[in-house]
Design a protein around this motif. Structure first.
Motif, PDB file in Angstrom:
ATOM      1  N   ILE A  41       2.136  -7.879  12.246  1.00 30.50           N
ATOM      2  CA  ILE A  41       2.000  -6.629  11.689  1.00 30.50           C
ATOM      3  C   ILE A  41       0.024  -6.353  11.740  1.00 30.50           C
ATOM      4  N   VAL A  42      -0.321  -5.469  12.315  1.00 30.95           N
ATOM      5  CA  VAL A  42      -1.591  -5.140  12.262  1.00 30.95           C
ATOM      6  C   VAL A  42      -1.794  -3.668  11.851  1.00 30.95           C
ATOM      7  N   LYS A  43      -2.932  -3.339  11.448  1.00 27.72           N
ATOM      8  CA  LYS A  43      -3.422  -1.783  10.940  1.00 27.72           C
ATOM      9  C   LYS A  43      -4.209  -1.521  11.731  1.00 27.72           C
ATOM     10  N   ARG A  44      -3.795   0.087  12.399  1.00 25.67           N
ATOM     11  CA  ARG A  44      -4.631   0.945  13.351  1.00 25.67           C
ATOM     12  C   ARG A  44      -5.043   2.061  12.707  1.00 25.67           C
ATOM     13  N   HIS A  45      -6.252   2.540  13.129  1.00 26.55           N
ATOM     14  CA  HIS A  45      -6.630   3.821  12.601  1.00 26.55           C
ATOM     15  C   HIS A  45      -6.072   5.121  13.692  1.00 26.55           C
ATOM     16  N   GLN A  46      -5.539   5.921  13.116  1.00 29.06           N
ATOM     17  CA  GLN A  46      -4.661   6.861  13.902  1.00 29.06           C
ATOM     18  C   GLN A  46      -5.203   8.184  13.836  1.00 29.06           C
ATOM     19  N   ARG A  47      -5.648   8.707  14.897  1.00 28.30           N
ATOM     20  CA  ARG A  47      -6.342  10.066  15.093  1.00 28.30           C
ATOM     21  C   ARG A  47      -5.031  11.172  14.817  1.00 28.30           C
ATOM     22  N   THR A  49      -2.916  14.124  15.490  1.00 28.82           N
ATOM     23  CA  THR A  49      -2.296  15.092  16.507  1.00 28.82           C
ATOM     24  C   THR A  49      -1.508  16.017  16.101  1.00 28.82           C
ATOM     25  N   GLN A  50      -1.001  16.921  17.085  1.00 33.61           N
ATOM     26  CA  GLN A  50      -0.077  17.920  16.429  1.00 33.61           C
ATOM     27  C   GLN A  50       1.373  17.240  15.857  1.00 33.61           C
ATOM     28  N   THR A  51       1.870  16.353  16.269  1.00 28.74           N
ATOM     29  CA  THR A  51       3.056  15.793  15.686  1.00 28.74           C
ATOM     30  C   THR A  51       2.657  14.855  14.584  1.00 28.74           C
ATOM     31  N   GLN A  52       1.566  13.843  14.648  1.00 23.53           N
ATOM     32  CA  GLN A  52       1.402  12.939  13.618  1.00 23.53           C
ATOM     33  C   GLN A  52      -0.166  13.298  12.774  1.00 23.53           C
ATOM     34  N   GLU A  53      -0.020  12.758  11.599  1.00 26.58           N
ATOM     35  CA  GLU A  53      -1.040  13.191  10.571  1.00 26.58           C
ATOM     36  C   GLU A  53      -2.098  11.997  10.913  1.00 26.58           C
ATOM     37  N   ALA A  54      -3.302  12.047  10.522  1.00 27.06           N
ATOM     38  CA  ALA A  54      -4.228  10.842  10.719  1.00 27.06           C
ATOM     39  C   ALA A  54      -4.175   9.877   9.397  1.00 27.06           C
ATOM     40  N   GLY A  55      -4.560   8.513   9.841  1.00 27.35           N
ATOM     41  CA  GLY A  55      -4.782   7.734   8.768  1.00 27.35           C
ATOM     42  C   GLY A  55      -4.672   6.371   9.160  1.00 27.35           C
ATOM     43  N   ILE A  56      -4.393   5.460   8.572  1.00 31.30           N
ATOM     44  CA  ILE A  56      -4.154   3.758   8.775  1.00 31.30           C
ATOM     45  C   ILE A  56      -2.805   3.611   8.941  1.00 31.30           C
ATOM     46  N   ILE A  57      -2.364   3.394  10.015  1.00 27.75           N
ATOM     47  CA  ILE A  57      -0.805   2.863  10.273  1.00 27.75           C
ATOM     48  C   ILE A  57      -0.613   1.429  10.499  1.00 27.75           C
ATOM     49  N   SER A  58       0.525   1.065   9.910  1.00 31.19           N
ATOM     50  CA  SER A  58       0.671  -0.468  10.307  1.00 31.19           C
ATOM     51  C   SER A  58       1.807  -0.351  11.415  1.00 31.19           C
ATOM     52  N   LYS A  59       1.612  -1.296  12.422  1.00 32.74           N
ATOM     53  CA  LYS A  59       2.592  -1.522  13.549  1.00 32.74           C
ATOM     54  C   LYS A  59       2.516  -3.011  13.985  1.00 32.74           C
ATOM     55  N   GLU A  60       3.469  -3.221  14.872  1.00 33.68           N
ATOM     56  CA  GLU A  60       3.821  -4.549  15.417  1.00 33.68           C
ATOM     57  C   GLU A  60       2.641  -4.589  16.739  1.00 33.68           C
TER      58      GLU A  60
END
Length: 103
Positions: A41-47, A49-60
């Motif tokens: 699992i890594v943390k990524r900064h997410q910009r 978008t119209q469908t997703q909100e911003a923040g730090i997300i965890s994904k494989e």
């Protein structure tokens, strides 16, 4: 024929998640890598978008196939994979127990 496929239960042999098990979500055969649920699992900064909100997300993140081993269907321990022909079809078999991995 691939030894590790989507949907397989695998055990991590090396790295920060060594010893943990998970299910393969996606395999990248050309890069010799796979994505395993709950592993690497890594943390990524997410910009935003119209469908997703911003923040730090965890994904494989991808993990190399050499660091994965199929979990034996009998006891869940890591095993190597062999191939046997049954009814004219090539079937994957666990070397540890001799049981079939493919349904």
């Amino acid at each position: 024929m691939q030894k590790i496929r989507k949907g397989d239960r695998v055990v991590v042999l090396a790295g920060k998640d060594k010893g943990r098990t998970g299910e393969v979500i996606k395999v990248l055969p050309k890069e010799d890598q796979a994505f395993v649920s709950g592993i690497n699992i890594v943390k990524r900064h997410q910009r935003q978008t119209q469908t997703q909100e911003a923040g730090i997300i965890s994904k494989e993140a991808a993990i190399h196939l050499s660091n994965l081993a199929i979990a034996d269907p009998k006891d869940g321990k890591p095993t190597r994979v062999g191939f046997v022909e049954k009814d004219g079809k090539k079937v994957r078999v666990a070397k540890r127990s001799g049981e079939s991995i493919d349904g």
